[in-house]
Design a protein around this motif. Sequence first.
Motif, PDB file in Angstrom:
ATOM      1  N   ALA A  78       0.689  -1.330  -0.304  1.00 38.54           N
ATOM      2  CA  ALA A  78      -0.086   0.150  -0.090  1.00 38.54           C
ATOM      3  C   ALA A  78       0.910   1.035   0.173  1.00 38.54           C
ATOM      4  O   ALA A  78       0.886   2.163  -0.347  1.00 38.54           O
ATOM      5  CB  ALA A  78      -1.149  -0.041   1.199  1.00 38.54           C
ATOM      6  N   PHE A  79       1.832   1.312   0.551  1.00 42.48           N
ATOM      7  CA  PHE A  79       2.878   2.107   0.941  1.00 42.48           C
ATOM      8  C   PHE A  79       3.526   2.442  -0.632  1.00 42.48           C
ATOM      9  O   PHE A  79       3.564   3.925  -0.865  1.00 42.48           O
ATOM     10  CB  PHE A  79       4.131   2.154   1.763  1.00 42.48           C
ATOM     11  N   ASP A  80       4.175   1.817  -1.130  1.00 41.29           N
ATOM     12  CA  ASP A  80       4.644   1.657  -2.480  1.00 41.29           C
ATOM     13  C   ASP A  80       3.284   1.886  -3.438  1.00 41.29           C
ATOM     14  O   ASP A  80       3.842   3.458  -4.661  1.00 41.29           O
ATOM     15  CB  ASP A  80       5.058   0.373  -2.766  1.00 41.29           C
ATOM     16  N   GLU A  81       2.382   1.817  -2.868  1.00 41.43           N
ATOM     17  CA  GLU A  81       1.302   2.085  -3.950  1.00 41.43           C
ATOM     18  C   GLU A  81       0.469   3.864  -4.030  1.00 41.43           C
ATOM     19  O   GLU A  81       1.252   4.703  -4.938  1.00 41.43           O
ATOM     20  CB  GLU A  81       0.026   1.470  -4.394  1.00 41.43           C
ATOM     21  N   GLU A  82       1.172   4.249  -2.604  1.00 44.98           N
ATOM     22  CA  GLU A  82       0.811   5.295  -2.810  1.00 44.98           C
ATOM     23  C   GLU A  82       2.093   6.386  -2.770  1.00 44.98           C
ATOM     24  O   GLU A  82       1.827   7.775  -3.071  1.00 44.98           O
ATOM     25  CB  GLU A  82       0.833   5.680  -0.782  1.00 44.98           C
ATOM     26  N   ASP A  95      -1.442  16.975  -1.360  1.00 43.97           N
ATOM     27  CA  ASP A  95      -1.139  17.545  -0.170  1.00 43.97           C
ATOM     28  C   ASP A  95      -2.694  16.537   0.990  1.00 43.97           C
ATOM     29  O   ASP A  95      -1.130  15.772   1.844  1.00 43.97           O
ATOM     30  CB  ASP A  95      -2.419  19.253   0.366  1.00 43.97           C
ATOM     31  N   ARG A  96      -3.388  16.683   0.536  1.00 44.79           N
ATOM     32  CA  ARG A  96      -3.739  15.269   1.202  1.00 44.79           C
ATOM     33  C   ARG A  96      -3.437  14.008   1.222  1.00 44.79           C
ATOM     34  O   ARG A  96      -3.496  13.476   2.312  1.00 44.79           O
ATOM     35  CB  ARG A  96      -5.584  15.015   0.547  1.00 44.79           C
ATOM     36  N   LEU A  97      -2.884  13.460   0.116  1.00 43.84           N
ATOM     37  CA  LEU A  97      -2.162  12.020  -0.049  1.00 43.84           C
ATOM     38  C   LEU A  97      -0.705  12.528   1.077  1.00 43.84           C
ATOM     39  O   LEU A  97      -0.446  11.448   1.610  1.00 43.84           O
ATOM     40  CB  LEU A  97      -1.572  11.912  -1.539  1.00 43.84           C
ATOM     41  N   ALA A  98       0.350  13.189   1.025  1.00 42.36           N
ATOM     42  CA  ALA A  98       1.438  12.832   1.451  1.00 42.36           C
ATOM     43  C   ALA A  98       0.736  13.121   3.185  1.00 42.36           C
ATOM     44  O   ALA A  98       1.947  12.806   3.637  1.00 42.36           O
ATOM     45  CB  ALA A  98       1.984  14.971   0.984  1.00 42.36           C
ATOM     46  N   VAL A  99      -0.034  13.996   3.703  1.00 53.76           N
ATOM     47  CA  VAL A  99      -0.492  13.594   5.177  1.00 53.76           C
ATOM     48  C   VAL A  99      -1.096  12.167   5.499  1.00 53.76           C
ATOM     49  O   VAL A  99      -0.241  11.869   6.183  1.00 53.76           O
ATOM     50  CB  VAL A  99      -1.451  14.570   4.783  1.00 53.76           C
ATOM     51  N   LYS A 100      -1.263  11.888   4.592  1.00 60.49           N
ATOM     52  CA  LYS A 100      -1.822  10.532   4.606  1.00 60.49           C
ATOM     53  C   LYS A 100      -0.574   9.779   4.713  1.00 60.49           C
ATOM     54  O   LYS A 100      -0.549   9.393   5.987  1.00 60.49           O
ATOM     55  CB  LYS A 100      -2.826  10.132   3.464  1.00 60.49           C
ATOM     56  N   ILE A 101       0.141   9.538   4.343  1.00 58.96           N
ATOM     57  CA  ILE A 101       0.943   9.234   4.043  1.00 58.96           C
ATOM     58  C   ILE A 101       2.177   9.204   5.238  1.00 58.96           C
ATOM     59  O   ILE A 101       2.422   7.740   5.801  1.00 58.96           O
ATOM     60  CB  ILE A 101       2.271   9.199   2.856  1.00 58.96           C
ATOM     61  N   ARG A 148      11.470  12.041   3.275  1.00 62.07           N
ATOM     62  CA  ARG A 148      12.701  13.169   2.667  1.00 62.07           C
ATOM     63  C   ARG A 148      11.596  13.332   0.874  1.00 62.07           C
ATOM     64  O   ARG A 148      11.656  14.046   0.563  1.00 62.07           O
ATOM     65  CB  ARG A 148      14.022  13.023   2.194  1.00 62.07           C
ATOM     66  N   GLU A 149      12.070  12.404   0.567  1.00 60.75           N
ATOM     67  CA  GLU A 149      10.880  12.308  -1.213  1.00 60.75           C
ATOM     68  C   GLU A 149       9.284  12.974  -0.490  1.00 60.75           C
ATOM     69  O   GLU A 149       8.390  13.496  -1.488  1.00 60.75           O
ATOM     70  CB  GLU A 149      10.442  10.554  -1.310  1.00 60.75           C
ATOM     71  N   VAL A 150       8.561  12.228   0.465  1.00 60.07           N
ATOM     72  CA  VAL A 150       7.100  12.932   0.648  1.00 60.07           C
ATOM     73  C   VAL A 150       7.541  14.286   0.852  1.00 60.07           C
ATOM     74  O   VAL A 150       6.098  15.063   0.367  1.00 60.07           O
ATOM     75  CB  VAL A 150       6.876  11.773   1.728  1.00 60.07           C
ATOM     76  N   LEU A 151       8.028  14.620   2.105  1.00 65.71           N
ATOM     77  CA  LEU A 151       8.354  15.784   1.981  1.00 65.71           C
ATOM     78  C   LEU A 151       8.312  16.489   1.218  1.00 65.71           C
ATOM     79  O   LEU A 151       8.562  17.664   0.318  1.00 65.71           O
ATOM     80  CB  LEU A 151       9.330  16.322   2.915  1.00 65.71           C
ATOM     81  N   ALA A 152       9.710  16.400  -0.007  1.00 64.26           N
ATOM     82  CA  ALA A 152       9.916  17.070  -1.384  1.00 64.26           C
ATOM     83  C   ALA A 152       8.810  17.451  -1.729  1.00 64.26           C
ATOM     84  O   ALA A 152       8.505  18.653  -2.542  1.00 64.26           O
ATOM     85  CB  ALA A 152      10.904  16.158  -1.734  1.00 64.26           C
ATOM     86  N   ALA A 153       7.773  15.942  -2.178  1.00 60.78           N
ATOM     87  CA  ALA A 153       6.753  16.006  -3.360  1.00 60.78           C
ATOM     88  C   ALA A 153       5.848  16.772  -2.349  1.00 60.78           C
ATOM     89  O   ALA A 153       4.952  18.274  -3.729  1.00 60.78           O
ATOM     90  CB  ALA A 153       5.927  14.503  -3.353  1.00 60.78           C
ATOM     91  N   LEU A 154       5.983  17.338  -1.085  1.00 65.46           N
ATOM     92  CA  LEU A 154       4.605  18.374  -0.470  1.00 65.46           C
ATOM     93  C   LEU A 154       5.244  19.455  -1.069  1.00 65.46           C
ATOM     94  O   LEU A 154       4.541  20.499  -1.366  1.00 65.46           O
ATOM     95  CB  LEU A 154       4.422  18.343   0.533  1.00 65.46           C
TER      96      LEU A 154
END
Length: 226
Positions: free
Chosen positions: A8-12, A64-70, A82-88
């Motif tokens: 699920a994490f990889d898919e997100e 924004d919604r997906l990054a916060v969820k992850i 770092r990748e999630v925060l960078a994407a945000l």
Amino acid sequence: MAEHTVKAFDEEITTLRGLIAEMGGLAELAIGEAVEALTKRSQELAAQVIERDKKIDRLEAEVDRLAVKIIALRAPMADDLREVLAALKIAGILERIGDYAKNIAKRVSRIEGRLNSEPQTLIPAMAEIAGEMVHDVLTAFAARDPALAVDVIERDARVDAFYDSIFRNMVSFMMENPSTITSAAHLLFIARNIERIGDHATNIAEQVYYAATAEYVVDRLERPEN
């Protein structure tokens, strides 16, 4: 972490990357079409750029919604965090790039006639470099390529040089042709918007570099060569 949770994490993460790629593609398209609308004085094309900006805004909200969820549910660590925060952060920057393209499109209707000035020919060339920076920095994000990110940062000096040249030429042109001041001023604002797009592509490159290396690019650029 359980196998289904990892999947699920990889898919997100894949979805997050896809949203950034879609935002970036729309922002890049907006830059090109806004400048094309300017050169052709196409109100229809300018209107399309302005309308499409709403989709960029919607995609930013999705990121924004997906990054916060992850972050909340998956508690990513190290490289993943770092990748999630960078994407945000990149999503927010791309939204601003879209706004600059929209601002260019909005000024198309305010420019009267065709100004026979050097800046008129320099603006498309300047925009092409800025658009390429946006394209390449998104490639760097997708590939986690810090070297390409550095290359994008170094290219920003070319955009700044174009802006300086356009500014000097346009001020001289307005002094010599007072009747064109209003339209020429709009062209100057357009050049400024393109210069800011280059700055924002650089900001994205800094995020990409940090996500890929856990180092700040300024430290890398200031480090003396061995």
